[in-house]
Design a protein around this motif. Structure first.
Motif, PDB file in Angstrom:
ATOM      1  N   ALA A  11      -6.858   5.187   9.021  1.00 33.75           N
ATOM      2  CA  ALA A  11      -5.860   4.118   8.927  1.00 33.75           C
ATOM      3  C   ALA A  11      -4.731   4.510   7.972  1.00 33.75           C
ATOM      4  CB  ALA A  11      -6.517   2.827   8.471  1.00 33.75           C
ATOM      5  N   ALA A  12      -5.080   5.147   6.868  1.00 33.91           N
ATOM      6  CA  ALA A  12      -4.058   5.586   5.918  1.00 33.91           C
ATOM      7  C   ALA A  12      -3.164   6.661   6.523  1.00 33.91           C
ATOM      8  CB  ALA A  12      -4.716   6.105   4.642  1.00 33.91           C
ATOM      9  N   ALA A  13      -3.756   7.578   7.267  1.00 32.82           N
ATOM     10  CA  ALA A  13      -2.963   8.635   7.906  1.00 32.82           C
ATOM     11  C   ALA A  13      -2.033   8.058   8.966  1.00 32.82           C
ATOM     12  CB  ALA A  13      -3.885   9.681   8.517  1.00 32.82           C
ATOM     13  N   VAL A  14      -2.516   7.121   9.768  1.00 34.59           N
ATOM     14  CA  VAL A  14      -1.670   6.476  10.772  1.00 34.59           C
ATOM     15  C   VAL A  14      -0.542   5.707  10.076  1.00 34.59           C
ATOM     16  CG1 VAL A  14      -1.623   4.639  12.505  1.00 34.59           C
ATOM     17  CG2 VAL A  14      -3.401   6.378  12.589  1.00 34.59           C
ATOM     18  N   ALA A  15      -0.868   4.997   9.003  1.00 36.74           N
ATOM     19  CA  ALA A  15       0.162   4.257   8.263  1.00 36.74           C
ATOM     20  C   ALA A  15       1.208   5.206   7.693  1.00 36.74           C
ATOM     21  CB  ALA A  15      -0.484   3.435   7.149  1.00 36.74           C
ATOM     22  N   VAL A  20       6.716   7.332   7.760  1.00 41.84           N
ATOM     23  CA  VAL A  20       7.674   8.439   7.878  1.00 41.84           C
ATOM     24  C   VAL A  20       8.645   8.164   9.019  1.00 41.84           C
ATOM     25  CG1 VAL A  20       7.894  10.873   8.543  1.00 41.84           C
ATOM     26  CG2 VAL A  20       6.241  10.213   6.797  1.00 41.84           C
ATOM     27  N   TRP A  21       8.143   7.675  10.153  1.00 39.65           N
ATOM     28  CA  TRP A  21       9.028   7.414  11.287  1.00 39.65           C
ATOM     29  C   TRP A  21       9.946   6.230  11.042  1.00 39.65           C
ATOM     30  CZ3 TRP A  21      10.672   9.253  15.975  1.00 39.65           C
ATOM     31  CH2 TRP A  21      10.258  10.538  16.251  1.00 39.65           C
ATOM     32  N   VAL A  22       9.493   5.205  10.366  1.00 37.75           N
ATOM     33  CA  VAL A  22      10.369   4.069  10.045  1.00 37.75           C
ATOM     34  C   VAL A  22      11.503   4.538   9.136  1.00 37.75           C
ATOM     35  CG1 VAL A  22      10.491   1.891   8.758  1.00 37.75           C
ATOM     36  CG2 VAL A  22       8.686   2.253  10.442  1.00 37.75           C
ATOM     37  N   ALA A  50      10.283  16.194   8.850  1.00 41.98           N
ATOM     38  CA  ALA A  50       9.012  15.478   8.683  1.00 41.98           C
ATOM     39  C   ALA A  50       8.656  14.703   9.949  1.00 41.98           C
ATOM     40  CB  ALA A  50       9.084  14.536   7.488  1.00 41.98           C
ATOM     41  N   ALA A  51       9.648  14.116  10.608  1.00 42.19           N
ATOM     42  CA  ALA A  51       9.386  13.378  11.852  1.00 42.19           C
ATOM     43  C   ALA A  51       8.888  14.326  12.933  1.00 42.19           C
ATOM     44  CB  ALA A  51      10.650  12.648  12.297  1.00 42.19           C
ATOM     45  N   ARG A  52       9.490  15.515  13.017  1.00 39.52           N
ATOM     46  CA  ARG A  52       9.032  16.493  14.015  1.00 39.52           C
ATOM     47  C   ARG A  52       7.621  16.978  13.698  1.00 39.52           C
ATOM     48  NH1 ARG A  52      13.736  19.441  12.930  1.00 39.52           N
ATOM     49  NH2 ARG A  52      15.402  18.067  13.512  1.00 39.52           N
ATOM     50  N   VAL A  53       7.342  17.200  12.417  1.00 41.34           N
ATOM     51  CA  VAL A  53       6.000  17.619  12.005  1.00 41.34           C
ATOM     52  C   VAL A  53       4.985  16.527  12.353  1.00 41.34           C
ATOM     53  CG1 VAL A  53       4.552  18.100   9.993  1.00 41.34           C
ATOM     54  CG2 VAL A  53       6.758  19.244  10.237  1.00 41.34           C
ATOM     55  N   CYS A  54       5.340  15.271  12.125  1.00 35.72           N
ATOM     56  CA  CYS A  54       4.442  14.160  12.472  1.00 35.72           C
ATOM     57  C   CYS A  54       4.151  14.138  13.967  1.00 35.72           C
ATOM     58  CB  CYS A  54       5.054  12.819  12.057  1.00 35.72           C
ATOM     59  SG  CYS A  54       4.961  12.491  10.300  1.00 35.72           S
ATOM     60  N   LEU A  55       5.155  14.412  14.773  1.00 34.38           N
ATOM     61  CA  LEU A  55       4.960  14.426  16.214  1.00 34.38           C
ATOM     62  C   LEU A  55       3.936  15.493  16.605  1.00 34.38           C
ATOM     63  CD1 LEU A  55       7.460  13.360  18.628  1.00 34.38           C
ATOM     64  CD2 LEU A  55       6.530  15.569  19.193  1.00 34.38           C
ATOM     65  N   TRP A  56       4.090  16.695  16.078  1.00 33.19           N
ATOM     66  CA  TRP A  56       3.146  17.773  16.385  1.00 33.19           C
ATOM     67  C   TRP A  56       1.770  17.504  15.788  1.00 33.19           C
ATOM     68  CZ3 TRP A  56       3.672  21.028  20.149  1.00 33.19           C
ATOM     69  CH2 TRP A  56       4.944  21.307  20.622  1.00 33.19           C
ATOM     70  N   ALA A  57       1.732  16.937  14.585  1.00 30.58           N
ATOM     71  CA  ALA A  57       0.446  16.616  13.955  1.00 30.58           C
ATOM     72  C   ALA A  57      -0.314  15.575  14.790  1.00 30.58           C
ATOM     73  CB  ALA A  57       0.660  16.111  12.537  1.00 30.58           C
ATOM     74  N   LEU A  58       0.414  14.576  15.314  1.00 31.07           N
ATOM     75  CA  LEU A  58      -0.239  13.581  16.166  1.00 31.07           C
ATOM     76  C   LEU A  58      -0.783  14.204  17.443  1.00 31.07           C
ATOM     77  CD1 LEU A  58       1.891  10.311  16.038  1.00 31.07           C
ATOM     78  CD2 LEU A  58      -0.416  10.690  15.219  1.00 31.07           C
ATOM     79  N   MET A  88       1.335   6.050  19.963  1.00 33.63           N
ATOM     80  CA  MET A  88       2.299   6.492  18.942  1.00 33.63           C
ATOM     81  C   MET A  88       3.008   7.765  19.393  1.00 33.63           C
ATOM     82  SD  MET A  88       0.138   5.826  15.436  1.00 33.63           S
ATOM     83  CE  MET A  88       1.263   6.752  14.431  1.00 33.63           C
ATOM     84  N   LEU A  89       2.268   8.704  19.919  1.00 35.25           N
ATOM     85  CA  LEU A  89       2.840   9.965  20.383  1.00 35.25           C
ATOM     86  C   LEU A  89       3.819   9.722  21.528  1.00 35.25           C
ATOM     87  CD1 LEU A  89       2.748  13.064  20.021  1.00 35.25           C
ATOM     88  CD2 LEU A  89       0.950  13.094  21.732  1.00 35.25           C
ATOM     89  N   SER A  90       3.459   8.846  22.451  1.00 37.78           N
ATOM     90  CA  SER A  90       4.337   8.527  23.575  1.00 37.78           C
ATOM     91  C   SER A  90       5.635   7.885  23.100  1.00 37.78           C
ATOM     92  CB  SER A  90       3.633   7.593  24.557  1.00 37.78           C
ATOM     93  OG  SER A  90       2.506   8.219  25.093  1.00 37.78           O
ATOM     94  N   ALA A  91       5.538   6.948  22.164  1.00 36.28           N
ATOM     95  CA  ALA A  91       6.734   6.277  21.653  1.00 36.28           C
ATOM     96  C   ALA A  91       7.653   7.265  20.936  1.00 36.28           C
ATOM     97  CB  ALA A  91       6.340   5.143  20.704  1.00 36.28           C
ATOM     98  N   MET A  92       7.076   8.140  20.126  1.00 39.69           N
ATOM     99  CA  MET A  92       7.883   9.122  19.404  1.00 39.69           C
ATOM    100  C   MET A  92       8.539  10.114  20.366  1.00 39.69           C
ATOM    101  SD  MET A  92       5.479   9.964  16.187  1.00 39.69           S
ATOM    102  CE  MET A  92       4.959   8.714  15.047  1.00 39.69           C
ATOM    103  N   THR A  93       7.794  10.545  21.366  1.00 40.39           N
ATOM    104  CA  THR A  93       8.338  11.475  22.351  1.00 40.39           C
ATOM    105  C   THR A  93       9.438  10.813  23.175  1.00 40.39           C
ATOM    106  OG1 THR A  93       6.200  12.596  22.473  1.00 40.39           O
ATOM    107  CG2 THR A  93       7.742  13.004  24.268  1.00 40.39           C
TER     108      THR A  93
END
Length: 174
Positions: A11-15, A20-22, A50-58, A88-93
């Motif tokens: 939950a903390a990682a998702v938050a 980061v995306w907000v 950081a947003a791109r890294v989050c996308l790949w991490a997800l 989350m991955l779909s929305a970011m993509t």
């Protein structure tokens, strides 16, 4: 105990990813209006990274969860968590794909005409290109007479360089 701490970490990682995306989306919005003093241009570029890294991490995280569920090393309830990651991955993509269809341009241009509400500003760039831009009320009221030269910043679709949305117009002293 181990399951609850694992759930709290997830939950903390998702938050963190959502946070980061907000912040990234807020900075993209403020960047359209050249409000870089909030965190500076370097900070903005770091957030984009950081947003791109989050996308790949997800993506990697989703794959790992799915592999664990398929190998039966994780409970089937982890499929619900995988669904959250997939959404989350779909929305970011989807956002990244949508925003790649636009370009932000800054160019000196002369105001040719300004129509009434909803405001449409017509500009002519120094190379003779005609631009028709939707114009926010506040910018339309701030712009002066026609034939005045401005440094304009606007967002345009990648496939139509003559239209777009005006974000900023600074009067150039002649």
């Amino acid at each position: 105990m181990k399951k609850s701490s694992h759930a709290v970490l997830r939950a903390a990682a998702v938050a963190l990813v959502v946070l980061v995306w907000v912040i990234y989306l807020f900075e993209r919005w403020t960047g359209q209006y050249a409000m870089y003093p909030l965190i500076g241009y370097t900070g903005y570029e770091c957030l984009a990274l950081a947003a791109r890294v989050c996308l790949w991490a997800l993506l990697i995280w989703l794959m790992l969860v799915l592999v664990q569920v398929l190998r039966r090393k994780a409970p089937k309830t982890d499929l619900a968590f995988a669904a959250v990651l997939a959404v989350m991955l779909s929305a970011m993509t989807a956002y990244s794909t949508w925003s790649s269809g636009f370009a932000q341009v800054t160019v000196p241009a002369t105001l040719v005409s300004l129509s009434n509400a909803p405001y449409q500003a017509r500009f002519r760039t120094q190379d003779g290109q005609e631009l028709t831009l939707s114009c926010p009320d506040v910018i339309a009221h701030a712009m002066g007479r026609e034939s005045k030269e401005y440094l304009i910043t606007y967002t345009r679709p990648a496939d139509d360089p003559q239209t777009g949305s005006l974000h900023m117009a600074s009067c150039l002293v002649q």
